[in-house]
Design a protein around this motif. Structure first.
Motif, short mmCIF file in Angstrom:
data_model
loop_
_atom_site.label_atom_id
_atom_site.label_comp_id
_atom_site.label_asym_id
_atom_site.label_seq_id
_atom_site.Cartn_x
_atom_site.Cartn_y
_atom_site.Cartn_z
N UNK A 88 11.47 -29.47 43.55
CA UNK A 88 10.20 -28.84 44.40
C UNK A 88 10.98 -27.86 45.41
N UNK A 89 10.64 -26.59 45.46
CA UNK A 89 11.30 -25.73 46.36
C UNK A 89 10.12 -25.00 47.14
N UNK A 90 8.80 -25.52 47.25
CA UNK A 90 7.67 -24.63 47.60
C UNK A 90 7.69 -24.56 49.19
N UNK A 91 8.44 -25.26 49.98
CA UNK A 91 8.59 -25.44 51.36
C UNK A 91 9.19 -24.32 51.85
N UNK A 92 8.97 -23.48 53.05
CA UNK A 92 9.46 -22.61 53.62
C UNK A 92 10.51 -23.11 54.55
N UNK A 93 10.74 -24.37 54.89
CA UNK A 93 11.57 -24.93 55.74
C UNK A 93 11.88 -26.34 55.61
N UNK A 94 12.58 -27.09 56.52
CA UNK A 94 13.12 -28.21 56.16
C UNK A 94 12.07 -29.38 55.79
N UNK A 119 13.55 -40.56 51.80
CA UNK A 119 13.53 -40.88 50.32
C UNK A 119 12.48 -41.85 49.87
N UNK A 120 12.00 -41.82 48.54
CA UNK A 120 10.82 -42.86 48.37
C UNK A 120 10.75 -43.18 46.79
N UNK A 121 10.74 -44.24 46.37
CA UNK A 121 10.51 -44.64 45.05
C UNK A 121 9.35 -44.51 44.43
N UNK A 122 9.08 -43.89 43.14
CA UNK A 122 7.74 -44.15 42.76
C UNK A 122 7.38 -45.58 42.32
N UNK A 123 6.27 -45.85 42.08
CA UNK A 123 5.49 -47.21 42.01
C UNK A 123 6.24 -47.99 40.91
N UNK A 124 6.45 -47.32 39.59
CA UNK A 124 7.11 -47.89 38.64
C UNK A 124 8.49 -47.96 38.75
N UNK A 125 9.09 -47.79 39.61
CA UNK A 125 10.49 -47.52 40.05
C UNK A 125 11.43 -46.97 39.18
N UNK A 126 10.84 -46.03 38.35
CA UNK A 126 11.52 -45.25 37.32
C UNK A 126 12.07 -43.73 37.93
N UNK A 127 11.60 -43.53 39.09
CA UNK A 127 11.92 -42.28 39.84
C UNK A 127 11.95 -42.53 41.30
N UNK A 128 12.97 -41.50 41.81
CA UNK A 128 13.11 -41.44 43.28
C UNK A 128 13.16 -40.19 43.72
N UNK A 129 12.52 -39.75 44.76
CA UNK A 129 12.43 -38.44 45.29
C UNK A 129 13.39 -38.35 46.69
N UNK A 130 14.04 -37.40 46.70
CA UNK A 130 14.63 -37.38 48.12
C UNK A 130 14.17 -35.93 48.78
N UNK A 131 14.16 -35.81 49.98
CA UNK A 131 13.83 -34.60 50.91
C UNK A 131 15.02 -34.13 51.62
N UNK A 132 14.96 -32.95 51.98
CA UNK A 132 16.19 -32.49 52.71
C UNK A 132 16.04 -31.24 53.45
N UNK A 133 16.87 -31.08 54.26
CA UNK A 133 16.99 -29.77 55.30
C UNK A 133 17.23 -28.60 54.37
N UNK A 134 17.67 -28.80 53.13
CA UNK A 134 17.74 -27.57 52.24
C UNK A 134 16.55 -26.88 51.55
N UNK A 135 15.46 -27.55 52.15
CA UNK A 135 13.99 -26.88 52.02
C UNK A 135 13.49 -27.33 50.47
N UNK A 136 14.19 -28.64 49.88
CA UNK A 136 13.71 -28.82 48.71
C UNK A 136 13.46 -30.49 48.64
N UNK A 137 12.54 -31.01 47.60
CA UNK A 137 12.56 -32.14 47.46
C UNK A 137 12.79 -32.32 46.13
N UNK A 138 13.94 -33.30 45.75
CA UNK A 138 14.12 -33.54 44.35
C UNK A 138 13.73 -34.76 43.65
N UNK A 139 13.49 -34.79 42.35
CA UNK A 139 12.88 -36.08 41.94
C UNK A 139 13.98 -36.32 40.92
N UNK A 140 14.61 -37.69 40.86
CA UNK A 140 15.53 -38.31 40.30
C UNK A 140 15.13 -39.19 39.30
N UNK A 141 15.55 -39.14 38.06
CA UNK A 141 14.99 -40.11 37.04
C UNK A 141 16.24 -41.24 37.04
#
Length: 502
Positions: free
Chosen positions: A14-20, A302-324
């Motif tokens: 996800x790269x929609x944010x214009x800042x951290x 960082x945060x886990x999905x309820x089913x534990x299949x995904x993890x999301x991480x946010x960063x100062x690089x302005x992205x949120x990345x979803x990991x399987x």
């Protein structure tokens, strides 16, 4: 999900944010929230990670520090440097309440109680405030910290609170019976400062109730000392008797820890750091299970999905990345199962496919976002067999990596005969997981590296792309602000193991 051979693969960026991106949070339902220094919070549908129709949520005047969902997922809370705690109705995108500390100082963190009755806020005024959600009223203020309160959480039974400050101290409070003073003070929780704290949702009394009034929990804390600490918590309900003992110290990060998060089944603990990585730990024994590399700046949340299949991480690089998240055993079992199915199933020849079947094929190769373009242009099996790169561009496919993926998949169909639809898999070639193929060349990678967009490429392919003067991502068309490439060692190891077994 427990395994000593965890594997993560990039699922979506996800790269929609214009800042951290300062905070990320999955709900217990079908939403993901992201909060940013661009003064907004955004909501995303977790089925396809498209933005919610009422997003973005605009109500803060400054940096949004934190976002968190209520246990039922109907309310999102956000807090900001502007001193406001805003409660949002996620169905309508409207504000249910705007609250603030008496000092109106910046609010750094907010957390709902597991029973949904209360929400907690920590502020630069060194206070912890507890609000009743139904009445939107302040019902208790906890004073005792001597620096900004940056971490807090309710115990799983909603009766106790842990909080941490920039001074490095941890404090335990009574959330139910009215004890105003701190029940337990840990002076040196973390050297140089606490950054986060969270109770395990399943440990001890969180899962098994006690008959004698004594409760046992575990909570994790992270700090500026590069450490994660696991603490054993014991208390007697209705009394001031609380015992806190350090159980484990988890070492591995090479920079201050910024965030920690338990999976909902309590088996995994994730931590993020200024070292730009996310680490996954065995939440009970403290073993390091996996390191996720991909961000080009600090990991903030960082945060886990309820089913534990995904993890999301946010960063100062302005992205949120979803990991399987999976493990090696499951990955290779899926490969074997898909190979077997591809060998045995019969399907209709490609030139006989309808438009609907072509769109189903797009889903199977992970490009379902282009279904509307194919439907509008009536691309059936006959058209698919003759479609060219320029034709794909004409119908709206701008990302070169996606066009290459379609043409590569079409080539496999033409050379190898009919290929079956495989639901819920990333298999593009027969038996070769799509994660193993470079998005540019569509060949199995020999030296996989992660670019700023979060995608993994063959080093020579993405380096060649950049050498041509291109400054956008081959996959997303977003701007690449750096040419830095990070080796994806875990993926390289899996590819080597896969090839050795062929």
């Amino acid at each position: 999900m427990m395994s000593n051979k965890l594997v993560t693969s990039l699922y979506h960026t996800i790269g929609a944010h214009s800042s951290d991106v300062n905070c990320v949070a999955f709900s217990n339902g079908d939403l993901l929230a992201t909060a940013s220094a661009d003064k907004t919070a955004r909501l995303w549908n977790t089925d396809d990670f498209t933005e919610h129709k009422h997003s973005p949520l605009c109500g803060h005047q400054y940096y949004v520090h934190c976002c968190t969902f209520s246990p039922f997922g109907t309310t999102l809370a956000t807090c900001s440097t502007d001193g406001k705690l805003i409660l949002w109705d996620v169905k309508t995108g409207k504000k249910n309440a705007v609250l603030h500390h008496e000092s109106q100082n910046s609010i750094r963190v907010c957390r709902f109680s597991p029973n949904s009755n209360y929400i907690l806020t920590g502020s630069d005024d060194e206070l912890l405030c507890m609000w009743e959600v139904s009445s939107k009223k302040l019902i208790r203020t906890f004073a005792g910290h001597e620096a900004s309160v940056v971490g807090c959480d309710f115990s799983p039974d909603s009766n106790f609170i842990v909080s941490g400050s920039c001074n490095g101290d941890l404090q335990i409070w009574d959330a139910k019976f009215g004890h105003g003073k701190c029940l337990k003070y840990i002076d040196e929780g973390h050297d140089l400062g606490v950054s986060c704290c969270q109770f395990s949702p399943t440990y001890g009394s969180a899962k098994f109730s006690s008959d004698n009034g004594t409760v046992t929990f575990m909570f994790a804390s992270g700090g500026q000392d590069d450490l994660i600490k696991l603490w054993n918590f014991q208390a007697v309900l209705g009394s001031a008797a609380v015992s806190i003992n350090l159980q484990l110290t988890l070492k591995g990060h090479s920079g201050p820890v910024t965030c920690c998060s338990y999976s909902h089944d309590g088996s995994l603990l994730a931590s993020g750091s200024i070292d730009k990585t996310v680490r996954l730990w065995d939440a009970i024994h403290g073993n390091s299970l996996h390191v996720i590399e991909g961000h080009v700046r600090y990991v903030t949340s960082c945060s886990f999905s309820y089913d534990g299949l995904f993890l999301v991480s946010g960063s100062n690089d302005r992205t949120a990345v979803i990991w399987k998240i999976t493990n090696e055993d499951e990955l290779f079992k899926n490969i074997e199962r898909n190979q077997s199915q591809c060998d045995t199933e019969e399907v209709k020849p490609v030139n006989k496919w309808s438009v609907e079947e072509v769109c189903k094929w797009l889903e199977d190769i992970g490009l379902e976002q282009y279904k509307p373009s194919f439907e509008q242009n009536a691309i059936d099996g006959t058209e698919l067999e003759v479609i060219t790169d320029s034709m794909l561009q004409q119908i709206g496919l701008e990302a070169m990596g996606h066009r290459n993926k379609i043409l590569r998949a079409r080539k496999i169909l033409q050379q190898g005969g009919p290929v079956k639809f495989v639901k819920d898999t990333n298999m593009l070639d027969v038996g070769v997981p799509d994660e193993f193929l470079c998005p540019i060349t569509r060949e199995v990678m020999k030296d996989p590296v992660i670019a700023e967009d979060g995608y993994t490429y063959e080093r020579s392919a993405i380096a060649g792309w950049m050498e041509k003067g291109k400054t956008t991502s081959p996959m997303t068309n977003g701007t690449l602000n750096t040419k830095q490439l990070t080796p994806n060692r875990s993926l390289k190891m899996l590819i080597q193991r896969y090839l050795q077994g062929q």
